[in-house]
Motif scaffolding. Structure first.
Motif, PDB file in Angstrom:
ATOM      1  N   ARG A 160       0.833  -1.212   0.000  1.00 40.79           N
ATOM      2  CA  ARG A 160       0.000   0.000   0.000  1.00 40.79           C
ATOM      3  C   ARG A 160       0.868   1.264   0.000  1.00 40.79           C
ATOM      4  O   ARG A 160       0.686   2.174  -0.790  1.00 40.79           O
ATOM      5  CB  ARG A 160      -0.901  -0.006   1.242  1.00 40.79           C
ATOM      6  N   LYS A 181      -4.286   4.465  -9.772  1.00 42.73           N
ATOM      7  CA  LYS A 181      -5.385   4.529  -8.787  1.00 42.73           C
ATOM      8  C   LYS A 181      -5.824   3.120  -8.416  1.00 42.73           C
ATOM      9  O   LYS A 181      -6.045   2.799  -7.254  1.00 42.73           O
ATOM     10  CB  LYS A 181      -6.606   5.245  -9.379  1.00 42.73           C
ATOM     11  N   TYR A 184      -3.253   1.352  -6.286  1.00 44.61           N
ATOM     12  CA  TYR A 184      -3.310   1.897  -4.925  1.00 44.61           C
ATOM     13  C   TYR A 184      -4.542   1.373  -4.187  1.00 44.61           C
ATOM     14  O   TYR A 184      -4.475   0.982  -3.018  1.00 44.61           O
ATOM     15  CB  TYR A 184      -3.320   3.429  -4.994  1.00 44.61           C
ATOM     16  N   SER A 185      -5.672   1.318  -4.893  1.00 46.76           N
ATOM     17  CA  SER A 185      -6.916   0.881  -4.231  1.00 46.76           C
ATOM     18  C   SER A 185      -6.784  -0.552  -3.723  1.00 46.76           C
ATOM     19  O   SER A 185      -7.315  -0.900  -2.671  1.00 46.76           O
ATOM     20  CB  SER A 185      -8.110   1.008  -5.182  1.00 46.76           C
ATOM     21  N   LEU A 188      -4.904  -0.493  -0.417  1.00 49.94           N
ATOM     22  CA  LEU A 188      -5.799   0.039   0.628  1.00 49.94           C
ATOM     23  C   LEU A 188      -6.798  -1.024   1.067  1.00 49.94           C
ATOM     24  O   LEU A 188      -7.067  -1.198   2.257  1.00 49.94           O
ATOM     25  CB  LEU A 188      -6.540   1.273   0.098  1.00 49.94           C
ATOM     26  N   PHE A 193      -8.772  -0.628   4.450  1.00 47.08           N
ATOM     27  CA  PHE A 193      -9.332   0.712   4.224  1.00 47.08           C
ATOM     28  C   PHE A 193     -10.372   0.593   3.106  1.00 47.08           C
ATOM     29  O   PHE A 193     -10.177   1.091   2.001  1.00 47.08           O
ATOM     30  CB  PHE A 193      -8.223   1.695   3.836  1.00 47.08           C
ATOM     31  N   ASP A 195     -13.462   1.731   2.456  1.00 51.35           N
ATOM     32  CA  ASP A 195     -14.182   2.863   1.856  1.00 51.35           C
ATOM     33  C   ASP A 195     -13.285   3.643   0.895  1.00 51.35           C
ATOM     34  O   ASP A 195     -13.678   3.979  -0.216  1.00 51.35           O
ATOM     35  CB  ASP A 195     -14.721   3.811   2.947  1.00 51.35           C
ATOM     36  N   ARG A 196     -12.066   3.909   1.363  1.00 48.62           N
ATOM     37  CA  ARG A 196     -11.119   4.651   0.529  1.00 48.62           C
ATOM     38  C   ARG A 196     -10.775   3.835  -0.723  1.00 48.62           C
ATOM     39  O   ARG A 196     -10.681   4.362  -1.832  1.00 48.62           O
ATOM     40  CB  ARG A 196      -9.862   4.905   1.379  1.00 48.62           C
ATOM     41  N   ALA A 197     -10.592   2.545  -0.542  1.00 51.96           N
ATOM     42  CA  ALA A 197     -10.244   1.659  -1.670  1.00 51.96           C
ATOM     43  C   ALA A 197     -11.363   1.659  -2.712  1.00 51.96           C
ATOM     44  O   ALA A 197     -11.106   1.762  -3.921  1.00 51.96           O
ATOM     45  CB  ALA A 197     -10.002   0.239  -1.159  1.00 51.96           C
ATOM     46  N   LYS A 199     -13.676   3.928  -3.226  1.00 55.25           N
ATOM     47  CA  LYS A 199     -13.781   5.246  -3.869  1.00 55.25           C
ATOM     48  C   LYS A 199     -12.753   5.359  -5.004  1.00 55.25           C
ATOM     49  O   LYS A 199     -13.076   5.769  -6.118  1.00 55.25           O
ATOM     50  CB  LYS A 199     -13.550   6.332  -2.809  1.00 55.25           C
ATOM     51  N   LEU A 200     -11.503   4.974  -4.717  1.00 54.71           N
ATOM     52  CA  LEU A 200     -10.449   5.073  -5.739  1.00 54.71           C
ATOM     53  C   LEU A 200     -10.701   4.129  -6.912  1.00 54.71           C
ATOM     54  O   LEU A 200     -10.474   4.489  -8.073  1.00 54.71           O
ATOM     55  CB  LEU A 200      -9.085   4.751  -5.124  1.00 54.71           C
TER      56      LEU A 200
END
Length: 467
Positions: A160, A181, A184-185, A188, A193, A195-197, A199-200
């Motif tokens: 990550r 992106k 990275y997701s 995450l 993570f 929610d963040r994952a 979203k990305l």
């Protein structure tokens, strides 16, 4: 692939100088890297293989051309210099070339990183790729090689953070930035993570809906949260966007089938297996597809599903990898197939060759883990298959928190948690049956509303042994 007329200049403008005078070689390097990042062989370009052979012809002395070719071969984990004389020779050619010409510091580090990877020193290879990324944050080859290797090592946080460190540099004007992106997701998501994952991954898909890796991150999130309906709907809605990603489609179908196993719809899971997973695996022979194949059948086997001669078909593919021992994660999935097909000779061959290599692991990271992790895990599968559930639990339970070190994703390694629960449930010992109930309570807390957990809890309630 970019349409820049002078591809070499484009790489130079990006601060990623390529030591070759051939513009064609730069274009082809770009084409290979693009296909690797997007998980798709572009047939109009001749796919990765076609581009690599044209790349070598365009400039046989282009060191980074050798780096990308050898790196893809090594990091696909279907081959190693120990097993493959051609690859060994290709690595030697790369090393000789790199010493005979002036290269940039970045290119030298790429060569050294692959040299480390080839000798089994995976963590050291990652250190070198990370060194490149500190001064060249948009070096996508270093980012991808590092990401994949952290994944094999089970280094989730590093996977990550490797992307987090360079993420601000990947502005929308940079080619393939949306795929970063997605990369990275995934890191995450593996570190919870969610929610963040999500979203990305959705941002990446809004830019490019055929991004099969971002689809894959969302498939994982729905799997980890046991959101079966949401998962099934998402795969169905997006199937046309990712089914042509030939390197990842099989794996995404595997995720789709996992939802069906979760809800106990074994027929639907087998239909996906027969229509998509088995045929794709047969045509690609890739290690990822082989692992998915074995993992899917093994999960169905744990659920008591009759599999006909499917194991024998998988064994034809896995048999050639019995003595590889490149990654322990691959070994244990090859073992699933020989146990499933009841091929005792192949099972013995896998275990004895692994034991032999583990005696003198040298600097090989994976082999150094074999005595403490790989061999007990393999033995646990063998004992379970032989009906020695108590022994399987005794082998598996003490190492459950170390199993992350054999790599793979949380979703992929969940098969070992399922095995431990089934072994404990089927044990003759009251204490181990009690352990099964404890593990199920833990599972229920971490993945609420999971139909599979509920099924197993009901089963646990009916198990009573003579004390």
């Amino acid at each position: 692939m970019e349409t820049t007329t002078n591809q070499g200049a484009a790489w130079q403008d990006a601060g990623l100088v390529l030591s070759t005078t051939s513009n064609e070689a730069c274009k082809l390097f770009d084409a290979v890297l693009t296909q690797y990042a997007t998980w798709t062989n572009n047939e109009s370009l001749g796919g990765i293989e076609g581009c690599l052979s044209k790349l070598k012809a365009a400039d046989p002395n282009f060191t980074m051309g050798h780096v990308i070719a050898n790196g893809l071969e090594l990091i696909g984990t279907g081959s190693s210099v120990r097993l493959n004389k051609e690859l060994d020779s290709a690595m030697r050619t790369m090393m000789t070339l790199s010493k005979s010409q002036p290269l940039t510091e970045r290119e030298k580090l790429h060569v050294s990183a692959l040299d480390m990877f080839a000798s089994g020193q995976l963590p050291k290879a990652c250190d070198l790729w990370e060194q490149i990324l500190q001064s060249h944050p948009t070096d996508l080859l270093a980012l991808k090689f590092s990401h994949d290797t952290f994944f094999y090592l089970g280094y989730q946080t590093q996977m990550r953070d490797s992307v987090a460190r360079v993420y601000p540099f990947w502005t929308p004007d940079i080619p393939l930035s949306s795929y970063v992106k997605g990369i990275y997701s995934f890191g995450l998501m593996e570190t919870n993570f969610f929610d963040r994952a999500e979203k990305l991954a959705h941002e990446a898909l809004a830019i490019n809906r055929t991004d099969a890796w971002s689809v894959h991150t969302i498939a994982h999130i729905n799997e980890m949260k046991a959101e079966v309906k949401k998962g099934l709907d998402f795969m169905k809605e997006t199937e046309n966007n990712w089914k042509n990603s030939d390197m990842l489609a099989c794996h995404n179908y595997w995720h789709w089938a996992l939802y069906f196993i979760e809800k106990g719809d074994y027929e639907a899971a087998l239909t996906i297996y027969d229509n998509h997973i088995a045929p794709r695996c047969l045509s690609s022979g890739s290690m990822l597809d082989i692992v998915d194949n074995s993992s899917m059948l093994y999960r169905l086997h744990l659920e008591g599903v009759k599999l006909g001669d499917r194991w024998n078909n998988v064994l034809k593919l896995t048999k050639q990898h019995t003595k590889d021992h490149i990654l322990l994660f691959n070994d244990v999935h090859v073992l699933m197939s020989s146990l499933g097909a009841k091929d005792h000779k192949t099972t013995d061959e896998l275990l004895t060759t692994l034991q032999e290599l583990a005696k003198e692991p040298g600097e090989d990271h994976e082999l150094s883990l074999a005595p403490s992790l790989g061999l007990p895990l393999c033995q646990a599968l063998v004992e379970f298959e032989n009906g020695n559930c108590d022994k399987a639990v005794d082998l598996l339970y003490p190492i459950r928190y170390q199993l992350i070190q054999i790599g793979g994703s949380n979703a992929q390694r969940d098969v070992f948690s399922q095995l431990l629960i089934h072994a404990a449930l089927n044990s003759k010992s009251q204490a181990k049956q009690n352990l099964a109930r404890c593990l199920l309570r833990e599972r229920d807390e971490m993945r609420p509303n999971s139909p599979m957990t509920e099924r197993l809890i009901r089963k646990a309630a009916t198990v009573h042994s003579v004390a």
